[in-house]
Design a protein around this motif. Structure first.
Motif, mmCIF file in Angstrom:
data_model
loop_
_atom_site.group_PDB
_atom_site.id
_atom_site.type_symbol
_atom_site.label_atom_id
_atom_site.label_comp_id
_atom_site.label_asym_id
_atom_site.label_seq_id
_atom_site.Cartn_x
_atom_site.Cartn_y
_atom_site.Cartn_z
ATOM 1 N N ARG A 247 0.833 -1.214 0.000
ATOM 2 C CA ARG A 247 0.000 0.000 0.000
ATOM 3 C C ARG A 247 0.868 1.266 0.000
ATOM 4 O O ARG A 247 0.536 2.252 -0.655
ATOM 5 C CB ARG A 247 -0.919 -0.022 1.222
ATOM 6 C CG ARG A 247 -1.905 1.118 1.274
ATOM 7 C CD ARG A 247 -2.828 1.047 2.474
ATOM 8 N NE ARG A 247 -2.068 1.118 3.721
ATOM 9 C CZ ARG A 247 -2.085 0.198 4.689
ATOM 10 N NH1 ARG A 247 -2.820 -0.885 4.562
ATOM 11 N NH2 ARG A 247 -1.370 0.334 5.782
ATOM 12 N N ASP A 248 2.019 1.218 0.714
ATOM 13 C CA ASP A 248 2.905 2.375 0.796
ATOM 14 C C ASP A 248 3.817 2.529 -0.416
ATOM 15 O O ASP A 248 4.566 3.488 -0.520
ATOM 16 C CB ASP A 248 3.767 2.297 2.063
ATOM 17 C CG ASP A 248 2.954 2.457 3.336
ATOM 18 O OD1 ASP A 248 1.828 2.998 3.277
ATOM 19 O OD2 ASP A 248 3.455 2.050 4.410
ATOM 20 N N GLY A 249 3.771 1.561 -1.338
ATOM 21 C CA GLY A 249 4.564 1.647 -2.559
ATOM 22 C C GLY A 249 6.007 1.207 -2.401
ATOM 23 O O GLY A 249 6.837 1.500 -3.261
ATOM 24 N N LEU A 250 6.331 0.482 -1.332
ATOM 25 C CA LEU A 250 7.707 0.031 -1.122
ATOM 26 C C LEU A 250 7.961 -1.339 -1.743
ATOM 27 O O LEU A 250 9.098 -1.681 -2.060
ATOM 28 C CB LEU A 250 8.033 -0.001 0.376
ATOM 29 C CG LEU A 250 7.877 1.343 1.081
ATOM 30 C CD1 LEU A 250 8.191 1.219 2.554
ATOM 31 C CD2 LEU A 250 8.745 2.395 0.446
ATOM 32 N N ILE A 251 6.896 -2.115 -1.900
ATOM 33 C CA ILE A 251 6.978 -3.376 -2.643
ATOM 34 C C ILE A 251 5.790 -3.432 -3.589
ATOM 35 O O ILE A 251 4.799 -2.725 -3.406
ATOM 36 C CB ILE A 251 6.983 -4.627 -1.726
ATOM 37 C CG1 ILE A 251 5.657 -4.785 -0.969
ATOM 38 C CG2 ILE A 251 8.180 -4.625 -0.789
ATOM 39 C CD1 ILE A 251 5.537 -6.107 -0.195
ATOM 40 N N GLU A 252 5.935 -4.253 -4.605
ATOM 41 C CA GLU A 252 4.815 -4.575 -5.487
ATOM 42 C C GLU A 252 4.537 -6.051 -5.277
ATOM 43 O O GLU A 252 5.466 -6.867 -5.323
ATOM 44 C CB GLU A 252 5.171 -4.307 -6.944
ATOM 45 C CG GLU A 252 5.319 -2.844 -7.256
ATOM 46 C CD GLU A 252 5.703 -2.600 -8.712
ATOM 47 O OE1 GLU A 252 6.112 -3.552 -9.415
ATOM 48 O OE2 GLU A 252 5.621 -1.436 -9.120
ATOM 49 N N THR A 253 3.289 -6.385 -5.019
ATOM 50 C CA THR A 253 2.970 -7.782 -4.752
ATOM 51 C C THR A 253 1.573 -8.141 -5.228
ATOM 52 O O THR A 253 0.687 -7.293 -5.275
ATOM 53 C CB THR A 253 3.112 -8.097 -3.240
ATOM 54 O OG1 THR A 253 2.918 -9.497 -3.045
ATOM 55 C CG2 THR A 253 2.121 -7.326 -2.404
ATOM 56 N N ASP A 254 1.439 -9.403 -5.581
ATOM 57 C CA ASP A 254 0.115 -9.953 -5.859
ATOM 58 C C ASP A 254 -0.148 -11.128 -4.917
ATOM 59 O O ASP A 254 -1.018 -11.958 -5.168
ATOM 60 C CB ASP A 254 -0.034 -10.355 -7.326
ATOM 61 C CG ASP A 254 0.963 -11.417 -7.766
ATOM 62 O OD1 ASP A 254 1.836 -11.819 -6.960
ATOM 63 O OD2 ASP A 254 0.888 -11.847 -8.925
ATOM 64 N N ILE A 255 0.618 -11.186 -3.808
ATOM 65 C CA ILE A 255 0.396 -12.220 -2.804
ATOM 66 C C ILE A 255 -1.000 -12.019 -2.230
ATOM 67 O O ILE A 255 -1.363 -10.920 -1.826
ATOM 68 C CB ILE A 255 1.469 -12.171 -1.692
ATOM 69 C CG1 ILE A 255 2.843 -12.536 -2.271
ATOM 70 C CG2 ILE A 255 1.096 -13.103 -0.539
ATOM 71 C CD1 ILE A 255 4.001 -12.388 -1.289
#
Length: 128
Positions: free
Chosen positions: A45-53
């Motif tokens: 949500r904070d844009g520090l990782i991108e995930t589709d977990i």
């Protein structure tokens, strides 16, 4: 759930430590699974990782997916990689006793790093 700063750092370090997106199993060495799930959501949500977990509602079972670090995440990790700086930051935030949103967290980290580095600047006698 209040943010667990140590888990946050370990999740970022785990994701940054791979050239490829990591699967959820990469986080299994982090003790608190509920905190890991919470941090994955927050960091995304904070844009520090991108995930589709994704997690199944109710049971919290991981349904799959991968995570990778963003440029913003890598930049933030640079602030908190050093163990001494990290300890200063973590104790400062723990003493505050509040859940800090990412923009403020980044500002606090920048200030701590700036002060930490400045503490090594020697006093210089003026020229006569």
């Amino acid at each position: 759930m209040c943010r667990d700063f140590n888990v946050m750092r370990r999740v970022l370090m785990t994701v940054a430590g791979s050239d490829e997106p990591v699967q959820y199993g990469a986080f299994m060495l982090i003790e608190d699974e509920d905190a890991v799930k919470s941090e994955i959501r927050r960091l995304d949500r904070d844009g520090l990782i991108e995930t589709d977990i994704a997690f199944q509602n109710g049971t919290g079972y991981c349904m799959g997916g991968r995570a990778s670090i963003t440029e913003e995440g890598r930049e933030f990790l640079n602030f908190i990689e050093n163990d001494r700086v990290w300890e200063l930051m973590r104790t400062t935030l723990d003493a505050a006793g509040i859940d800090v949103p990412y923009p403020l967290l980044k500002e606090v980290c920048e200030e701590i790093v700036e002060r930490y580095v400045a503490s090594f600047i020697p006093d210089i006698e003026p020229r006569r």
